[in-house]
Design an enzyme around this catalytic site. Structure first.
Site, PDB file in Angstrom:
ATOM      1  N   THR A   1       0.926  -1.120  -0.131  1.00 34.86           N
ATOM      2  CA  THR A   1      -0.010  -0.199   0.144  1.00 34.86           C
ATOM      3  C   THR A   1       0.840   1.369  -0.025  1.00 34.86           C
ATOM      4  O   THR A   1       1.752   1.356   0.774  1.00 34.86           O
ATOM      5  CB  THR A   1      -0.982  -0.194   1.183  1.00 34.86           C
TER       6      THR A   1
ATOM      7  N   ARG B   1     -14.316  -6.526   0.895  1.00 32.40           N
ATOM      8  CA  ARG B   1     -13.375  -6.050   2.050  1.00 32.40           C
ATOM      9  C   ARG B   1     -12.999  -4.784   1.714  1.00 32.40           C
ATOM     10  O   ARG B   1     -12.360  -4.438   0.724  1.00 32.40           O
ATOM     11  CB  ARG B   1     -12.333  -7.358   2.268  1.00 32.40           C
TER      12      ARG B   1
ATOM     13  N   GLY C   1     -10.187  -1.944   3.655  1.00 33.95           N
ATOM     14  CA  GLY C   1      -9.069  -1.670   4.780  1.00 33.95           C
ATOM     15  C   GLY C   1      -9.089  -0.405   5.310  1.00 33.95           C
ATOM     16  O   GLY C   1     -10.037   0.358   5.229  1.00 33.95           O
TER      17      GLY C   1
HETATM   18  N1  GLY Z   1      -3.276  -1.199   4.466  1.00 34.40           N
HETATM   19  C1  GLY Z   1      -3.791  -1.675   3.533  1.00 34.40           C
HETATM   20  C2  GLY Z   1      -4.987  -2.753   3.915  1.00 34.40           C
HETATM   21  O1  GLY Z   1      -5.088  -3.425   4.792  1.00 34.40           O
HETATM   22  O2  GLY Z   1      -5.874  -2.750   2.931  1.00 34.40           O
END
Ligand code: GLY
Length: 290
Positions: free
Chosen positions: A151, A179, A181
């Site tokens: 990321t 999902r 994040g």
């Molecule tokens: N930090 C990126 C994610 O877990 O989607």
């Protein structure tokens, strides 16, 4: 001088180089963060951001991105965006062209197309191969989760102290469809407030989100901690209050209004790229000992 930070070794290098180029050609730091993340999203060799990323468990790429402006706390984000690049531009358009903070899924895609982006296939042959391999080895999901954490989170500061934060990701490899994040969540993956500081997170999104990691870091700066101390305090807090978070890497980075910056990691080595308006430096961040 302007200042730009970008996370992770290879993607951070791509992002910080594009950001520096943008500023050198007269762009603002906000433009530079968009350019940096766009360059990383467009690079097919980076497997956790944009084109060429690992897809979700249905074989579809779902992208998350966000941006925040510290002068007036404006923010924009997209999550679970499919078949559109650059996700960071769509997040910026949400901020600049709508009264909203986040658009999700199919409606984020519809908005991006309405605003002029064309849908495209972002899956590369390498990503398809990785997905097909994963399909035959579903019990190995944890290995993939551990091995992919690219990321890109960027923080920036204009000469006059104005602060910006932005992030872009495809999230966990082979994640559950839908999902989301920490990266597109204001306060979790990014935060920017000119009165305190800018902060960002990268790593295990669920745990960083529960910690409100980025807001927590800027809040600690407002209480007098230096950015480095604030990042470490967030990681220490996570270790104490979310002991399960130590199973995977979590990183917090912060940039103060005075230009001081810092980063902390709970485990493993993490690399941060910094461009200070003249030179680019790669900084190695290791867990605190003792
Ligand atoms: N930090 C990126 C994610 O877990 O989607």
């Amino acid at each position: 001088m302007p200042l730009v930070l970008a996370t992770w070794d290879k993607p951070g290098e791509v992002a910080v180089a594009a950001a520096a180029k943008k500023v050198m050609s007269g762009g603002s730091v906000l433009d530079a963060l968009e350019s940096g993340l766009t360059a990383a999203e467009d690079d097919p060799d980076l497997v956790a951001i944009g084109r060429g990323s690992h897809p979700n468990s249905d074989g579809e790429l779902e992208l998350d991105a966000s941006v925040m402006v510290g002068s007036d706390l404006r923010a924009g984000a997209v999550c679970a965006l499919r078949g559109i690049l650059p996700a960071i531009r769509v997040a910026r358009w949400v901020m600049e062209r709508t009264p909203h903070v986040m658009l999700a899924g199919d409606q984020a895609r519809r908005f991006a197309i309405e605003q002029g982006l064309r849908p495209q296939n972002l899956m590369t042959p390498t990503a398809i191969k990785a997905y097909e391999r994963w399909l035959t080895e579903p019990d190995r999901v944890e290995d993939y989760v551990h091995s992919v954490h690219d990321t890109v989170t960027m923080l920036g500061r204009e000469d006059d102290g104005r602060l910006f934060a932005a992030s872009s990701t495809s999230g966990w490899s082979f994640k559950k469809p839908g999902r989301v994040g920490d990266s597109p969540i204001v306060g979790a993956g990014i935060y920017a407030d000119d009165e305190t500081g800018a902060a960002g997170a990268t790593g295990w999104g669920e745990e960083l989100w529960k910690a409100c990691a980025s807001y927590r870091a800027t809040n600690l700066i407002s209480q007098g901690l230096a950015p480095q101390e604030a990042c470490q305090a967030v990681i220490d807090h996570m270790v104490r209050r979310q002991p399960a978070s130590t199973a995977r890497q979590c990183v917090v980075l912060a940039l103060g209004k005075d230009g001081r910056f810092g980063a902390a990691v709970n485990k493993g080595v993490f690399h941060l790229w910094v461009w200070n308006g003249v030179t680019t430096e790669r900084i190695e961040v290791v867990p605190k000992t003792g």
